[in-house]
Scaffold this motif. Structure first.
Motif, PDB file in Angstrom:
ATOM      1  N   MET A   1      -1.320 -17.646   4.833  1.00 26.88           N
ATOM      2  CA  MET A   1      -0.805 -16.560   4.000  1.00 26.88           C
ATOM      3  C   MET A   1       0.705 -16.714   3.829  1.00 26.88           C
ATOM      4  O   MET A   1       1.380 -17.305   4.665  1.00 26.88           O
ATOM      5  N   SER A   2       1.231 -16.149   2.754  1.00 28.52           N
ATOM      6  CA  SER A   2       2.627 -16.351   2.395  1.00 28.52           C
ATOM      7  C   SER A   2       3.511 -15.279   3.007  1.00 28.52           C
ATOM      8  O   SER A   2       3.047 -14.274   3.562  1.00 28.52           O
ATOM      9  N   ASN A   3       4.839 -15.497   2.885  1.00 34.77           N
ATOM     10  CA  ASN A   3       5.800 -14.514   3.372  1.00 34.77           C
ATOM     11  C   ASN A   3       5.694 -13.201   2.603  1.00 34.77           C
ATOM     12  O   ASN A   3       5.892 -12.119   3.162  1.00 34.77           O
ATOM     13  N   LEU A   4       5.384 -13.290   1.313  1.00 33.70           N
ATOM     14  CA  LEU A   4       5.263 -12.088   0.493  1.00 33.70           C
ATOM     15  C   LEU A   4       4.106 -11.213   0.972  1.00 33.70           C
ATOM     16  O   LEU A   4       4.211  -9.971   0.960  1.00 33.70           O
ATOM     17  N   THR A   5       3.028 -11.830   1.396  1.00 33.44           N
ATOM     18  CA  THR A   5       1.872 -11.058   1.865  1.00 33.44           C
ATOM     19  C   THR A   5       2.233 -10.222   3.086  1.00 33.44           C
ATOM     20  O   THR A   5       1.934  -9.023   3.148  1.00 33.44           O
ATOM     21  N   TYR A   6       2.896 -10.834   4.046  1.00 26.62           N
ATOM     22  CA  TYR A   6       3.252 -10.099   5.262  1.00 26.62           C
ATOM     23  C   TYR A   6       4.375  -9.099   5.011  1.00 26.62           C
ATOM     24  O   TYR A   6       4.469  -8.082   5.703  1.00 26.62           O
ATOM     25  N   GLU A   7       5.239  -9.375   4.043  1.00 21.76           N
ATOM     26  CA  GLU A   7       6.269  -8.394   3.697  1.00 21.76           C
ATOM     27  C   GLU A   7       5.641  -7.143   3.091  1.00 21.76           C
ATOM     28  O   GLU A   7       6.025  -6.009   3.424  1.00 21.76           O
ATOM     29  N   GLU A   8       4.661  -7.322   2.218  1.00 23.18           N
ATOM     30  CA  GLU A   8       3.965  -6.164   1.650  1.00 23.18           C
ATOM     31  C   GLU A   8       3.195  -5.397   2.730  1.00 23.18           C
ATOM     32  O   GLU A   8       3.167  -4.162   2.723  1.00 23.18           O
ATOM     33  N   GLN A   9       2.574  -6.126   3.637  1.00 25.70           N
ATOM     34  CA  GLN A   9       1.859  -5.464   4.734  1.00 25.70           C
ATOM     35  C   GLN A   9       2.827  -4.691   5.635  1.00 25.70           C
ATOM     36  O   GLN A   9       2.517  -3.582   6.092  1.00 25.70           O
ATOM     37  N   LEU A  10       4.002  -5.251   5.877  1.00 24.32           N
ATOM     38  CA  LEU A  10       5.000  -4.560   6.689  1.00 24.32           C
ATOM     39  C   LEU A  10       5.495  -3.293   6.002  1.00 24.32           C
ATOM     40  O   LEU A  10       5.654  -2.245   6.644  1.00 24.32           O
ATOM     41  N   ARG A  11       5.735  -3.354   4.716  1.00 23.02           N
ATOM     42  CA  ARG A  11       6.173  -2.158   3.985  1.00 23.02           C
ATOM     43  C   ARG A  11       5.091  -1.078   4.017  1.00 23.02           C
ATOM     44  O   ARG A  11       5.399   0.115   4.182  1.00 23.02           O
ATOM     45  N   GLU A  12       3.870  -1.492   3.859  1.00 26.45           N
ATOM     46  CA  GLU A  12       2.770  -0.526   3.922  1.00 26.45           C
ATOM     47  C   GLU A  12       2.689   0.128   5.299  1.00 26.45           C
ATOM     48  O   GLU A  12       2.500   1.354   5.415  1.00 26.45           O
ATOM     49  N   ALA A  13       2.876  -0.663   6.342  1.00 25.64           N
ATOM     50  CA  ALA A  13       2.837  -0.106   7.701  1.00 25.64           C
ATOM     51  C   ALA A  13       4.001   0.848   7.941  1.00 25.64           C
ATOM     52  O   ALA A  13       3.833   1.901   8.591  1.00 25.64           O
ATOM     53  N   ILE A  14       5.192   0.530   7.434  1.00 26.05           N
ATOM     54  CA  ILE A  14       6.354   1.408   7.615  1.00 26.05           C
ATOM     55  C   ILE A  14       6.151   2.730   6.887  1.00 26.05           C
ATOM     56  O   ILE A  14       6.475   3.814   7.414  1.00 26.05           O
ATOM     57  N   VAL A  15       5.603   2.678   5.674  1.00 24.11           N
ATOM     58  CA  VAL A  15       5.337   3.918   4.927  1.00 24.11           C
ATOM     59  C   VAL A  15       4.322   4.782   5.672  1.00 24.11           C
ATOM     60  O   VAL A  15       4.499   6.010   5.819  1.00 24.11           O
ATOM     61  N   GLU A  16       3.253   4.175   6.149  1.00 24.05           N
ATOM     62  CA  GLU A  16       2.254   4.935   6.899  1.00 24.05           C
ATOM     63  C   GLU A  16       2.839   5.511   8.191  1.00 24.05           C
ATOM     64  O   GLU A  16       2.513   6.639   8.578  1.00 24.05           O
ATOM     65  N   LEU A  17       3.716   4.743   8.838  1.00 30.62           N
ATOM     66  CA  LEU A  17       4.324   5.226  10.077  1.00 30.62           C
ATOM     67  C   LEU A  17       5.238   6.414   9.828  1.00 30.62           C
ATOM     68  O   LEU A  17       5.255   7.379  10.609  1.00 30.62           O
ATOM     69  N   ARG A  18       6.005   6.385   8.751  1.00 33.91           N
ATOM     70  CA  ARG A  18       6.893   7.519   8.437  1.00 33.91           C
ATOM     71  C   ARG A  18       6.076   8.776   8.112  1.00 33.91           C
ATOM     72  O   ARG A  18       6.421   9.894   8.538  1.00 33.91           O
ATOM     73  N   GLU A  19       4.985   8.605   7.382  1.00 35.79           N
ATOM     74  CA  GLU A  19       4.132   9.754   7.090  1.00 35.79           C
ATOM     75  C   GLU A  19       3.490  10.304   8.362  1.00 35.79           C
ATOM     76  O   GLU A  19       3.416  11.525   8.563  1.00 35.79           O
ATOM     77  N   GLN A  20       3.053   9.402   9.239  1.00 36.90           N
ATOM     78  CA  GLN A  20       2.435   9.844  10.481  1.00 36.90           C
ATOM     79  C   GLN A  20       3.445  10.532  11.390  1.00 36.90           C
ATOM     80  O   GLN A  20       3.105  11.495  12.099  1.00 36.90           O
ATOM     81  N   LEU A  21       4.698  10.086  11.378  1.00 40.27           N
ATOM     82  CA  LEU A  21       5.732  10.733  12.176  1.00 40.27           C
ATOM     83  C   LEU A  21       5.976  12.169  11.716  1.00 40.27           C
ATOM     84  O   LEU A  21       6.148  13.078  12.541  1.00 40.27           O
ATOM     85  N   GLU A  22       5.999  12.387  10.410  1.00 37.11           N
ATOM     86  CA  GLU A  22       6.192  13.747   9.903  1.00 37.11           C
ATOM     87  C   GLU A  22       5.039  14.660  10.340  1.00 37.11           C
ATOM     88  O   GLU A  22       5.266  15.794  10.790  1.00 37.11           O
ATOM     89  N   CYS A  23       3.820  14.169  10.231  1.00 39.04           N
ATOM     90  CA  CYS A  23       2.673  14.976  10.675  1.00 39.04           C
ATOM     91  C   CYS A  23       2.706  15.195  12.184  1.00 39.04           C
ATOM     92  O   CYS A  23       2.387  16.290  12.674  1.00 39.04           O
ATOM     93  N   ASP A  24       3.105  14.166  12.916  1.00 38.16           N
ATOM     94  CA  ASP A  24       3.145  14.263  14.378  1.00 38.16           C
ATOM     95  C   ASP A  24       4.163  15.299  14.838  1.00 38.16           C
ATOM     96  O   ASP A  24       3.887  16.129  15.712  1.00 38.16           O
ATOM     97  N   MET A  25       5.345  15.293  14.236  1.00 37.25           N
ATOM     98  CA  MET A  25       6.392  16.237  14.644  1.00 37.25           C
ATOM     99  C   MET A  25       6.095  17.656  14.193  1.00 37.25           C
ATOM    100  O   MET A  25       6.513  18.625  14.826  1.00 37.25           O
ATOM    101  N   SER A  26       5.362  17.796  13.091  1.00 38.77           N
ATOM    102  CA  SER A  26       5.013  19.143  12.635  1.00 38.77           C
ATOM    103  C   SER A  26       4.010  19.822  13.568  1.00 38.77           C
ATOM    104  O   SER A  26       3.948  21.058  13.616  1.00 38.77           O
ATOM    105  N   LEU A  27       3.229  19.045  14.318  1.00 38.98           N
ATOM    106  CA  LEU A  27       2.257  19.632  15.243  1.00 38.98           C
ATOM    107  C   LEU A  27       2.907  20.175  16.513  1.00 38.98           C
ATOM    108  O   LEU A  27       2.266  20.928  17.251  1.00 38.98           O
TER     109      LEU A  27
END
Length: 485
Positions: A1-27
């Motif tokens: 797999m290419s560098n672009l593939t893992y960069e897109e996967q990393l961005r997706e993981a960071i976005v999901e992590l930020r959303e999960q952090l907001e939900c986690d702190m709101s609880l």
């Protein structure tokens, strides 16, 4: 797999992590912990953190940029820590065996998601240690203390009877005769085939061109049948009617292993180059710019001390002499630089004035406290535990914000080598943890302490000199008066 593939996967993981952090702190806004609340909120949270952990671990394993890998590692470790915190709360209040079937159905996931993989960097970082231990075990296995079986006393001893020997000889002789008979019959059939072709065709084919054409016809037919069979197999595999062949799967796996090996080699080379250049760059900055930086720091710190002395109040006039120690942070101690604020000073004065009044008011309340002791204990025992604040929220926010501000716009899909960034390396050397600025500031602080100590000694000697001169003048006047008398 290419560098672009893992960069897109990393961005997706960071976005999901930020959303999960907001939900986690709101609880955690003053809510109580109970089994139903944990199963409804913490069970899905654990699965989401586990999925984010898988993506981050895969990206960290495949990324080639050494500086980006260090930041991803911080986020990955913090995600693992928060995931274990959530799991610990679930086990504590809901037991060791938790049913996640409803959560998996709601999230439309399979049970394989619940399997916690071992991070691959655990074994990669301990590769040398594990290899040494494996070699040690192999050495122990080769030196088996069990005794070897005893050999027979007479190696030429015959253990076969005459009947068995005759049977073996007969079998071999019949086989030899059968092979000769088969060879003779094959020659007879070839002669009969040649005679039949002469009777049918009239003559034997002697044209080389016609013979080559017939060979090509048969060989092309064989290749066409093989190609059609391969296409048929691919169609069946695509439709799911048959499983892929073992050879094809092994070939694809070998290809992926080769690509991974090449990426890991480039990854290690980039990391070694970064470590080497970091040491060289640090020494170059120290030799070329260290003196200038220390001089600027020294001048700025002296200017701040002068301003502190001139702007200090009467009660705080000696604060510039109490320079913070190394344990207190030196010149980076903001409390010493700013001094006590007006509100703190006012609070201290009011505390001193009202101290005596509070003592008189609090004295008669001691007896009342004895009767209320049991009620207070009952109320404390009836309290319900609240949701604790996580230790990893700050690090997760710091890591995600750092990725958004630093790495999100720095990715170049045409940069296949993914070498380190020189501008970031200089900033890391100067401002990072254990950076050059903190080291130089420590040297400057030592010089400032020596200068302040010398100033204190000079002031003390000046005060002693003034006192000595005043005493001598008074003594002289007494002598003159005594002489007049």
């Amino acid at each position: 797999m290419s560098n672009l593939t893992y960069e897109e996967q990393l961005r997706e993981a960071i976005v999901e992590l930020r959303e999960q952090l907001e939900c986690d702190m709101s609880l955690a806004d003053g809510k109580q912990i109970d089994n139903e609340f944990l199963l409804q909120n913490y069970a899905p949270m654990y699965i989401r953190y586990l999925m984010i952990f898988r993506k981050l671990e895969d990206c960290y394993h495949q990324l080639m940029h050494p500086q980006k890998r260090a930041d991803v590692r911080m986020v990955l470790d913090s995600t693992i820590g928060r995931m274990l915190e959530v799991k610990q709360q679930l086990v504590r209040f809901c037991g060791d065996y938790i049913n996640h079937d409803d959560v998996l159905v709601d999230l439309k996931l399979t049970p394989e998601v619940l399997e916690v993989p071992i991070p691959r960097y655990f074994t990669e970082e301990r590769k040398q240690e594990l290899d040494d231990r494996k070699k040690l075990f192999e050495t122990w296995a080769q030196t088996d203390p069990s005794p070897a079986p005893e050999a027979s006393a007479d190696p030429d001893e015959i253990t076969m009877d005459i009947t068995t020997a005759i049977t073996i000889l007969q079998c071999n002789e019949r086989g030899r005769q059968g092979r000769l008979r088969a060879k003779f019959m094959k020659e007879i059939r070839e002669h009969e085939e040649i005679e039949r072709r002469v009777l049918v065709e009239g003559q034997i084919e002697t044209d080389l061109q016609a013979s080559a054409t017939k060979i090509q016809k048969h060989f092309k037919g064989f290749l066409a049948r093989k190609r059609c069979k391969a296409l048929q197999q691919q169609l069946f595999e695509f439709l799911g009617m048959e499983y892929p062949t073992v050879d094809k799967a092994a070939k694809e796996k070998a290809k992926l292993d080769k690509i991974l090996h090449r990426r890991k080699l480039a990854q290690n080379q980039n990391q070694q180059q970064l470590d080497t250049d970091r040491k060289i760059k640090r020494q170059d900055i120290m030799d070329q710019e260290g003196g200038r930086i220390m001089e600027e720091m020294h001048d700025d710190l002296l200017q701040q001390i002068i301003q502190m002395k001139t702007n200090a109040s009467e009660a705080d006039k000696d604060r510039w002499m109490k320079f913070p120690t190394v344990e207190e942070g030196g010149s980076s101690n903001q409390e010493w630089m700013k001094g006590p604020s007006e509100e703190d000073a006012g609070a201290a004065d009011t505390g001193k004035k009202g101290g005596k009044e509070k003592k008189g008011k609090d004295a008669p309340k001691k007896k009342e406290g004895k009767g209320k002791g049991k009620k207070g204990d009952d109320e404390e025992g009836a309290k319900v535990e609240m949701i604790p604040v996580s230790k990893f929220w700050s690090r997760l926010h710091e890591g995600t914000d750092r990725y958004v501000t630093m790495w999100q716009d720095r990715f170049d899909p045409k940069d296949f080598l993914q070498k380190y960034d020189k501008t970031l390396l200089r900033a890391e050397i100067m401002e990072g943890p254990g950076g050059l600025e903190s080291e130089l500031r420590g040297h400057v602080d030592a010089l400032i302490r020596v200068e302040i100590h010398n100033l204190q000694l000079g002031l003390l000697q000046g005060q002693k000199g003034k006192k000595g001169k005043g005493g001598n003048k008074k003594g002289g006047k007494k002598d003159k008066k005594g002489g007049k008398k």
